[in-house]
Design a protein around this motif. Structure first.
Motif, PDB file in Angstrom:
ATOM      1  N   LYS A   1       0.810  -1.222   0.000  1.00 46.65           N
ATOM      2  CA  LYS A   1       0.000   0.000   0.000  1.00 46.65           C
ATOM      3  C   LYS A   1       0.847   1.278   0.000  1.00 46.65           C
ATOM      4  O   LYS A   1       1.939   1.304   0.561  1.00 46.65           O
ATOM      5  N   GLY A   2       0.273   2.315  -0.568  1.00 44.05           N
ATOM      6  CA  GLY A   2       0.925   3.622  -0.578  1.00 44.05           C
ATOM      7  C   GLY A   2       0.496   4.461   0.623  1.00 44.05           C
ATOM      8  O   GLY A   2      -0.558   4.206   1.216  1.00 44.05           O
ATOM      9  N   GLY A   3       1.333   5.436   0.977  1.00 42.72           N
ATOM     10  CA  GLY A   3       0.966   6.415   1.991  1.00 42.72           C
ATOM     11  C   GLY A   3       0.791   5.875   3.397  1.00 42.72           C
ATOM     12  O   GLY A   3       0.016   6.408   4.183  1.00 42.72           O
TER      13      GLY A   3
ATOM     14  N   GLY B   1       3.491   5.271   5.542  1.00 45.20           N
ATOM     15  CA  GLY B   1       4.604   5.664   6.421  1.00 45.20           C
ATOM     16  C   GLY B   1       5.922   4.966   6.114  1.00 45.20           C
ATOM     17  O   GLY B   1       6.836   4.965   6.939  1.00 45.20           O
ATOM     18  N   LYS B   2       6.058   4.411   4.906  1.00 45.87           N
ATOM     19  CA  LYS B   2       7.305   3.712   4.547  1.00 45.87           C
ATOM     20  C   LYS B   2       8.497   4.661   4.565  1.00 45.87           C
ATOM     21  O   LYS B   2       9.546   4.359   5.133  1.00 45.87           O
ATOM     22  N   THR B   3       8.321   5.820   3.912  1.00 50.50           N
ATOM     23  CA  THR B   3       9.437   6.764   3.823  1.00 50.50           C
ATOM     24  C   THR B   3       9.776   7.348   5.193  1.00 50.50           C
ATOM     25  O   THR B   3      10.954   7.411   5.566  1.00 50.50           O
ATOM     26  N   SER B   4       8.755   7.743   5.948  1.00 50.72           N
ATOM     27  CA  SER B   4       9.012   8.297   7.289  1.00 50.72           C
ATOM     28  C   SER B   4       9.778   7.287   8.138  1.00 50.72           C
ATOM     29  O   SER B   4      10.703   7.651   8.874  1.00 50.72           O
TER      30      SER B   4
ATOM     31  N   ASP C   1      12.311   5.016  -4.706  1.00 48.72           N
ATOM     32  CA  ASP C   1      11.016   5.502  -5.194  1.00 48.72           C
ATOM     33  C   ASP C   1      11.216   6.717  -6.108  1.00 48.72           C
ATOM     34  O   ASP C   1      11.826   7.705  -5.689  1.00 48.72           O
TER      35      ASP C   1
ATOM     36  N   PRO D   1       5.417   1.854  -3.258  1.00 48.23           N
ATOM     37  CA  PRO D   1       4.348   0.883  -3.019  1.00 48.23           C
ATOM     38  C   PRO D   1       4.202  -0.058  -4.212  1.00 48.23           C
ATOM     39  O   PRO D   1       4.888   0.123  -5.212  1.00 48.23           O
TER      40      PRO D   1
ATOM     41  N   MET E   1       0.980   5.355  12.041  1.00 46.69           N
ATOM     42  CA  MET E   1      -0.093   6.364  12.037  1.00 46.69           C
ATOM     43  C   MET E   1      -1.253   5.921  12.924  1.00 46.69           C
ATOM     44  O   MET E   1      -2.426   6.094  12.565  1.00 46.69           O
TER      45      MET E   1
ATOM     46  N   ILE F   1       3.748   3.498  15.955  1.00 43.65           N
ATOM     47  CA  ILE F   1       4.112   4.896  15.695  1.00 43.65           C
ATOM     48  C   ILE F   1       2.808   5.707  15.676  1.00 43.65           C
ATOM     49  O   ILE F   1       1.897   5.403  14.900  1.00 43.65           O
ATOM     50  N   PRO F   2       2.710   6.703  16.552  1.00 46.95           N
ATOM     51  CA  PRO F   2       1.443   7.444  16.634  1.00 46.95           C
ATOM     52  C   PRO F   2       1.209   8.341  15.420  1.00 46.95           C
ATOM     53  O   PRO F   2       2.166   8.744  14.747  1.00 46.95           O
ATOM     54  N   TYR F   3      -0.048   8.634  15.158  1.00 46.35           N
ATOM     55  CA  TYR F   3      -0.371   9.667  14.179  1.00 46.35           C
ATOM     56  C   TYR F   3      -0.068  10.992  14.870  1.00 46.35           C
ATOM     57  O   TYR F   3      -0.682  11.323  15.885  1.00 46.35           O
ATOM     58  N   ALA F   4       0.899  11.730  14.376  1.00 48.18           N
ATOM     59  CA  ALA F   4       1.330  12.907  15.132  1.00 48.18           C
ATOM     60  C   ALA F   4       1.811  14.018  14.220  1.00 48.18           C
ATOM     61  O   ALA F   4       2.442  13.769  13.188  1.00 48.18           O
TER      62      ALA F   4
ATOM     63  N   ILE G   1       5.603  14.389  13.392  1.00 42.58           N
ATOM     64  CA  ILE G   1       6.135  13.505  12.338  1.00 42.58           C
ATOM     65  C   ILE G   1       5.800  14.106  10.960  1.00 42.58           C
ATOM     66  O   ILE G   1       6.642  14.163  10.068  1.00 42.58           O
ATOM     67  N   GLU G   2       4.583  14.590  10.865  1.00 41.61           N
ATOM     68  CA  GLU G   2       4.143  15.210   9.611  1.00 41.61           C
ATOM     69  C   GLU G   2       5.026  16.411   9.243  1.00 41.61           C
ATOM     70  O   GLU G   2       5.226  16.719   8.077  1.00 41.61           O
TER      71      GLU G   2
HETATM   72  N1  LIG Z   1       2.976   8.916  12.072  1.00 40.70           N
HETATM   73  C1  LIG Z   1       2.549   9.882  11.269  1.00 40.70           C
HETATM   74  N2  LIG Z   1       1.735  10.850  11.710  1.00 40.70           N
HETATM   75  C2  LIG Z   1       1.272  11.826  10.884  1.00 40.70           C
HETATM   76  N3  LIG Z   1       1.599  11.911   9.602  1.00 40.70           N
HETATM   77  C3  LIG Z   1       2.431  10.964   9.089  1.00 40.70           C
HETATM   78  C4  LIG Z   1       2.943   9.902   9.890  1.00 40.70           C
HETATM   79  N4  LIG Z   1       3.727   9.129   9.109  1.00 40.70           N
HETATM   80  C5  LIG Z   1       3.712   9.667   7.890  1.00 40.70           C
HETATM   81  N5  LIG Z   1       2.939  10.780   7.865  1.00 40.70           N
HETATM   82  C6  LIG Z   1       2.626  11.633   6.697  1.00 40.70           C
HETATM   83  O1  LIG Z   1       1.820  10.875   5.816  1.00 40.70           O
HETATM   84  C7  LIG Z   1       2.268  11.020   4.473  1.00 40.70           C
HETATM   85  C8  LIG Z   1       2.708   9.679   3.917  1.00 40.70           C
HETATM   86  O2  LIG Z   1       3.821   9.220   4.674  1.00 40.70           O
HETATM   87  P1  LIG Z   1       5.070   8.530   3.983  1.00 40.70           P
HETATM   88  O3  LIG Z   1       5.538   9.361   2.835  1.00 40.70           O
HETATM   89  O4  LIG Z   1       6.043   8.188   5.021  1.00 40.70           O
HETATM   90  O5  LIG Z   1       4.349   7.218   3.435  1.00 40.70           O
HETATM   91  P2  LIG Z   1       4.811   6.224   2.274  1.00 40.70           P
HETATM   92  O6  LIG Z   1       4.243   4.886   2.624  1.00 40.70           O
HETATM   93  O7  LIG Z   1       6.263   6.307   2.059  1.00 40.70           O
HETATM   94  O8  LIG Z   1       4.051   6.826   1.009  1.00 40.70           O
HETATM   95  P3  LIG Z   1       4.289   6.436  -0.546  1.00 40.70           P
HETATM   96  O9  LIG Z   1       3.580   5.114  -0.743  1.00 40.70           O
HETATM   97  O10 LIG Z   1       3.679   7.560  -1.304  1.00 40.70           O
HETATM   98  O11 LIG Z   1       5.762   6.303  -0.747  1.00 40.70           O
HETATM   99  C9  LIG Z   1       3.370  12.071   4.513  1.00 40.70           C
HETATM  100  O12 LIG Z   1       2.822  13.317   4.238  1.00 40.70           O
HETATM  101  C10 LIG Z   1       3.885  12.014   5.933  1.00 40.70           C
HETATM  102  O13 LIG Z   1       4.386  13.232   6.373  1.00 40.70           O
END
Ligand SMILES: Nc1ncnc2c1ncn2[C@@H]1O[C@H](COP(=O)(O)OP(=O)(O)OP(=O)(O)O)[C@@H](O)[C@H]1O
Ligand SMILES: [Mg+2]
Length: 248
Positions: A10-12, A14-17, A39, A126, A179, A206-209, A212-213
């Motif tokens: 899945k996308g979005g 939190g992989k990159t974070s 990516d 993703p 999140m 990892i909390p939605y916070a 982190i954003e």
């Molecule tokens: N724990 C968190 N709390 C709040 N926002 C978050 C958190 N983790 C990630 N985000 C936000 O959510 C969005 C997606 O996070 P991230 O880029 O890490 O996901 P990803 O899985 O790498 O996405 P993609 O599939 O597009 O590569 C970003 O804008 C990021 O800042």
């Protein structure tokens, strides 16, 4: 040397974070660390303020015509290097498909770096593709952020089945909640029931916070601008759980 892939179909999620923050913590703890931004969106390159450009693009890279060493950039942080993304990485699948043993390719390319780094962290796009197959072959740990929703559970099951069916015995799938919003009853319920039925899920969520954003605004890992707090502690404890897995 261990290779950790931050991956989910899945996308979005939190992989990159995850990749960015864990790479930062590893480096801070004295481990020579490389983060490879696979990516084409180039998000982890962006967080480390490195231009998402690779000379020769995906073709030359996969062909092995460029030494990875020459493409690696230093970051602003000690012990932490980055292999940037390139827009041509959107074609990585096609380029891999043209090779004889595409699934072995990434692993082979990384061999010369095994002496140089303690950890290589792969920030994966993703989807499940030829690139992911190559990532699975190369990695020791498949670290998979999952948002506590029912759909995420489905993708986790798909991934588990894929790993089993493909007989990928060397890799360890390590899911964790990402999140996680404890104010939401659904998140709380899903987390507690899944932790019972899926012992492989890490205890740390990892909390939605908003701190982190804020990484996108600060353009650095969380630890670069925050030295304490719930999110900071959560990433530290996530890293500790991974280290415990590796050393056991
Ligand atoms: N724990 C968190 N709390 C709040 N926002 C978050 C958190 N983790 C990630 N985000 C936000 O959510 C969005 C997606 O996070 P991230 O880029 O890490 O996901 P990803 O899985 O790498 O996405 P993609 O599939 O597009 O590569 C970003 O804008 C990021 O800042
Ligand atoms: Mg990403």
């Amino acid at each position: 040397m261990k290779i950790i892939a931050s991956y989910n179909i899945k996308g979005g999620v939190g992989k990159t974070s995850t990749a960015v923050n864990l790479a930062f913590i590893a480096a801070k703890n004295g481990y020579k660390t490389l983060i490879w931004d696979l990516d084409p969106q180039g998000a982890s390159s962006y967080y480390f303020r490195v231009k998402p450009k690779v000379k020769g693009g995906s073709k030359e890279l996969i062909a092995g015509n460029r030494e990875l060493d020459d493409l690696i950039k230093a970051t602003d942080f000690e012990n932490l290097d980055l292999l940037p993304a390139d827009f041509s990485f959107r074609n990585l699948d096609l380029v891999l498909d043209a090779r004889k043993k595409p699934a072995q390719r990434l692993k082979k390319l990384l061999v010369p770096l095994t002496q140089e780094y303690d950890f290589i962290i792969l920030d994966c796009p993703p989807n499940i593709s030829l690139l992911s197959e190559s990532v699975f072959e190369a990695s020791d740990i498949l670290l998979s952020p999952i948002i506590p929703t029912t759909l995420s559970l489905r993708t986790l099951e798909q991934l588990k089945k894929y790993i089993k069916d493909s007989n990928l015995k060397h890799i360890r799938l390590v899911p964790f909640f990402s999140m996680a919003d404890k104010r939401k009853k659904m998140h709380r319920d899903i987390m507690s029931s899944l932790l019972e039925t899926h012992p492989e899920i890490l205890q740390t969520a990892i909390p939605y916070a908003s701190d982190i954003e804020r990484m996108g605004w600060e353009r650095m890992p969380l630890g670069g601008y925050t030295k304490r707090g719930r999110s900071h502690d959560a990433y530290q404890s996530l890293w500790q759980e991974i280290i415990d897995i590796i050393s056991n």
